[in-house]
Design an enzyme around this catalytic site. Structure first.
Site, PDB file in Angstrom:
ATOM      1  N   GLU A  81       0.880  -1.179   0.000  1.00  0.00           N
ATOM      2  CA  GLU A  81       0.000   0.000   0.000  1.00  0.00           C
ATOM      3  C   GLU A  81       0.909   1.217   0.000  1.00  0.00           C
ATOM      4  O   GLU A  81       1.416   1.631   1.046  1.00  0.00           O
ATOM      5  CB  GLU A  81      -0.899  -0.029   1.248  1.00  0.00           C
ATOM      6  CG  GLU A  81      -1.878  -1.194   1.284  1.00  0.00           C
ATOM      7  CD  GLU A  81      -3.034  -1.020   0.302  1.00  0.00           C
ATOM      8  OE1 GLU A  81      -3.355   0.127  -0.063  1.00  0.00           O
ATOM      9  OE2 GLU A  81      -3.609  -2.044  -0.119  1.00  0.00           O
ATOM     10  N   CYS A 131      -2.050   9.618   2.427  1.00  0.00           N
ATOM     11  CA  CYS A 131      -1.586   8.996   1.178  1.00  0.00           C
ATOM     12  C   CYS A 131      -2.486   9.329   0.000  1.00  0.00           C
ATOM     13  O   CYS A 131      -2.033   9.387  -1.131  1.00  0.00           O
ATOM     14  CB  CYS A 131      -1.488   7.488   1.352  1.00  0.00           C
ATOM     15  SG  CYS A 131      -3.029   6.744   1.871  1.00  0.00           S
TER      16      CYS A 131
HETATM   17  P1  NAD Z   1       8.128   4.561   4.973  1.00  0.00           P
HETATM   18  O1  NAD Z   1       8.134   3.781   3.719  1.00  0.00           O
HETATM   19  O2  NAD Z   1       9.256   5.470   5.265  1.00  0.00           O
HETATM   20  O3  NAD Z   1       8.005   3.597   6.254  1.00  0.00           O
HETATM   21  C1  NAD Z   1       7.006   2.642   6.421  1.00  0.00           C
HETATM   22  C2  NAD Z   1       7.505   1.536   7.307  1.00  0.00           C
HETATM   23  O4  NAD Z   1       8.645   0.941   6.726  1.00  0.00           O
HETATM   24  C3  NAD Z   1       7.900   1.957   8.727  1.00  0.00           C
HETATM   25  O5  NAD Z   1       7.362   1.029   9.636  1.00  0.00           O
HETATM   26  C4  NAD Z   1       9.415   1.886   8.681  1.00  0.00           C
HETATM   27  O6  NAD Z   1       9.977   1.506   9.925  1.00  0.00           O
HETATM   28  C5  NAD Z   1       9.709   0.824   7.664  1.00  0.00           C
HETATM   29  N1  NAD Z   1      10.971   1.049   6.964  1.00  0.00           N
HETATM   30  C6  NAD Z   1      11.556   2.237   6.707  1.00  0.00           C
HETATM   31  N2  NAD Z   1      12.730   2.059   6.042  1.00  0.00           N
HETATM   32  C7  NAD Z   1      12.858   0.731   5.874  1.00  0.00           C
HETATM   33  C8  NAD Z   1      13.867  -0.089   5.248  1.00  0.00           C
HETATM   34  N3  NAD Z   1      14.939   0.432   4.683  1.00  0.00           N
HETATM   35  N4  NAD Z   1      13.677  -1.422   5.255  1.00  0.00           N
HETATM   36  C9  NAD Z   1      12.578  -1.970   5.817  1.00  0.00           C
HETATM   37  N5  NAD Z   1      11.612  -1.249   6.435  1.00  0.00           N
HETATM   38  C10 NAD Z   1      11.743   0.080   6.456  1.00  0.00           C
HETATM   39  O7  NAD Z   1       6.733   5.321   4.913  1.00  0.00           O
HETATM   40  P2  NAD Z   1       6.205   6.407   5.911  1.00  0.00           P
HETATM   41  O8  NAD Z   1       7.091   7.612   5.806  1.00  0.00           O
HETATM   42  O9  NAD Z   1       5.938   5.824   7.247  1.00  0.00           O
HETATM   43  O10 NAD Z   1       4.785   6.746   5.264  1.00  0.00           O
HETATM   44  C11 NAD Z   1       4.634   7.634   4.233  1.00  0.00           C
HETATM   45  C12 NAD Z   1       4.401   6.957   2.914  1.00  0.00           C
HETATM   46  O11 NAD Z   1       3.430   5.947   3.055  1.00  0.00           O
HETATM   47  C13 NAD Z   1       3.849   7.900   1.876  1.00  0.00           C
HETATM   48  O12 NAD Z   1       4.450   7.638   0.634  1.00  0.00           O
HETATM   49  C14 NAD Z   1       2.380   7.545   1.821  1.00  0.00           C
HETATM   50  O13 NAD Z   1       1.753   7.853   0.609  1.00  0.00           O
HETATM   51  C15 NAD Z   1       2.418   6.095   2.076  1.00  0.00           C
HETATM   52  N6  NAD Z   1       1.146   5.658   2.636  1.00  0.00           N
HETATM   53  C16 NAD Z   1       0.371   4.842   1.896  1.00  0.00           C
HETATM   54  C17 NAD Z   1      -0.866   4.444   2.394  1.00  0.00           C
HETATM   55  C18 NAD Z   1      -1.768   3.532   1.630  1.00  0.00           C
HETATM   56  O14 NAD Z   1      -2.711   3.044   2.226  1.00  0.00           O
HETATM   57  N7  NAD Z   1      -1.520   3.269   0.360  1.00  0.00           N
HETATM   58  C19 NAD Z   1      -1.274   4.874   3.652  1.00  0.00           C
HETATM   59  C20 NAD Z   1      -0.435   5.700   4.381  1.00  0.00           C
HETATM   60  C21 NAD Z   1       0.779   6.078   3.863  1.00  0.00           C
END
Ligand code: NAD
Length: 460
Positions: free
Chosen positions: A214, A248
């Site tokens: 997502e 998002c």
């Molecule tokens: P992110 O991708 O930075 O982090 C999400 C998760 O991934 C966190 O739990 C984090 O600890 C983990 N993570 C971070 N780096 C990692 C790595 N190198 N390896 C493995 N895991 C890792 O996202 P965010 O900043 O928390 O959220 C923002 C993004 O999420 C935006 O792009 C937004 O559009 C998207 N989003 C999508 C939805 C949806 O339902 N489609 C909903 C909310 C947010």
């Protein structure tokens, strides 16, 4: 803080595998009980949830109810429909297969990993869990470390309501996430950015683990001339500045018909003032940026184009006022990556063909918004663009309808969930064909002599 030491991860997963093997989670009554427990957790612990969200994101209580605690609706929907979802469904059998019968049995996948983001840190953990529980799985959940109050609270609440061998919250950051990703799960649901989505998918591929990703993207919002201006402005301002733009499916940028642009801008400016007052910094209804890194990233985006409202910042408070930017070039940083903050660039078009071409020249977005009463235009946009979902004449509300699958396409994600789709995502649909012993037609057995003509008649 109930932080689970990372070295415990293999142990927790083993416990969950053992628990899954007992078959307990396959019992529909067990699943219903657990869904009720989850509902209790969300309902009983509201004051703590609201407090944690306030501490992490300065989330107004109203928004906490509408967009996070509101996940309770998903739970009620699953409780109401679970028995019908879980029933094996009869499948048609062609007449030449007589006397066979066929059924499709949904069965749980097993042990799941759910990785959450920080922007809706409560709801985006609870909502996937509804499907996980309904479909009869065990799950390890890693909430985002960037919303630490909510992450801590989730750990505390889940250890109070659920045994660890069934559902476990594992707190931690990137390292913990990577340690989890080394393990073999039966499915991973990840919510986050596209870049990390690729890392998750690569790790999952090593175990042939299926993923639901997502992700995000730049969701365009087209505004045509055939609209109710006041309602359009209200719906855009609400959807964009909810959670301080950190949604998002927030409209990322506007594509406005040139003829209506000035009127729309004036109405957006008026609406922002009506919603948040002359000083949004003092409004109880306006959130804050999650952390310094994102605050700095966003303030950099203010250096291009012409700010026609807002642009005020306060680093101590991680505050950025609702901001409208005009005269933005397509090369400007604000038009590159997902904005994910309270900054709304306004682009114009003369002919809708230009707007469609711009959208189609970019990665497929998670959401697409069109404000227009013109049915032909609605049809054209639906036919000529691709996005995770579309909402006509509104923003964000599509996410609240449980009968609509929610997910992206292309760069905005893989797979979907919500309502029955969550149950489907976390189930394997097992095809079962049954023959009986009261008849055994000889047409397929050797010797094949004289049987080919009959076969040819069957396979037409
Ligand atoms: P992110 O991708 O930075 O982090 C999400 C998760 O991934 C966190 O739990 C984090 O600890 C983990 N993570 C971070 N780096 C990692 C790595 N190198 N390896 C493995 N895991 C890792 O996202 P965010 O900043 O928390 O959220 C923002 C993004 O999420 C935006 O792009 C937004 O559009 C998207 N989003 C999508 C939805 C949806 O339902 N489609 C909903 C909310 C947010």
């Amino acid at each position: 803080m109930i932080a689970i030491a990372k070295s415990n991860i293999p142990e927790i997963l083993q416990k969950q595998r053992n628990f899954f093997q007992t078959g307990k989670t396959k019992d529909i009554n067990f699943r219903l009980e657990q869904l009720k427990k989850l509902k209790e957790l969300v309902t009983n612990e509201q004051p703590l949830i609201i407090k944690a969200l306030k501490a992490d994101l300065h989330k107004p209580e109203f928004e906490a109810y509408a967009t996070e605690i509101g996940a309770v609706k998903e739970i009620s929907y699953a409780i109401k429909n679970l028995k019908s979802w879980a029933k094996p469904k009869k499948a048609d059998v062609p007449s030449e297969f007589f006397p066979y019968s066929a059924k499709i049995y949904p069965e749980p996948l097993g042990n799941l990993l759910i990785i959450g983001p920080w922007n809706y840190p409560f709801q985006l953990v609870i909502s996937p869990l509804v499907g996980a529980i309904a479909a009869g799985n065990c799950a390890i959940v890693k909430p985002s470390e960037l919303a630490p109050h909510t992450s801590n609270l989730l750990a505390q609440l889940f250890s109070k309501y659920f045994p660890q061998e069934y559902i476990a919250i594992v707190e931690g950051g990137v390292e913990t996430s990577q340690e989890l990703l080394q393990e073999k799960f039966d499915h991973i649901l990840f919510t986050g950015g596209t870049a990390i989505g690729k890392i998750v998918m690569a790790a999952a591929a090593k175990h042939l683990t299926p993923v639901t990703l997502e992700l995000g993207g730049k969701s365009p919002c087209i505004v045509d001339t055939e609209i109710n201006l006041e309602y359009t402005a209200k719906r855009i301002v609400w959807g964009k500045f909810l959670n301080c733009g950190q949604t998002c499916i927030a409209p990322d940028y506007l594509l406005v018909n040139r003829q209506i642009k000035q009127d729309l801008i004036a109405t957006l400016q008026k609406t922002i003032k009506e919603f948040y007052g002359d000083r949004p910094e003092n409004s109880p209804d306006y959130g804050r940026i999650i952390n310094k890194r994102h605050f700095e990233r966003l303030t950099q985006l203010l250096n291009h184009g012409e700010i026609i409202l807002g642009g005020d910042t306060n680093p101590e408070q991680l505050y950025i006022s609702p901001t409208l930017i005009d005269h933005v070039s397509l090369d400007a940083p604000v038009m590159q990556d997902e904005i994910f903050g309270p900054i709304l660039p306004i682009l114009e078009y003369t002919d809708i063909t230009e707007a469609i071409a711009l959208i189609n020249s970019r990665p497929k977005p998670l959401a697409l918004y069109l404000f227009s009463q013109n049915k032909q235009l609605q049809t054209r946009i639906l036919q000529e663009t691709s996005s995770g979902g579309v909402c006509l004449n509104d923003t964000i509300m599509q996410v609240g309808v449980s009968s609509l699958p929610f997910g992206g396409v292309g760069d905005s994600g893989i797979g979907s969930y919500h309502g029955k789709t969550s149950f489907d995502t976390f189930s394997h649909y097992k095809s079962v064909l049954k023959n009986s012993f009261w008849l055994d037609l000889n047409w397929r057995y050797a010797p094949y002599k004289d049987k080919l003509a009959l076969l040819k008649r069957i396979i037409k």
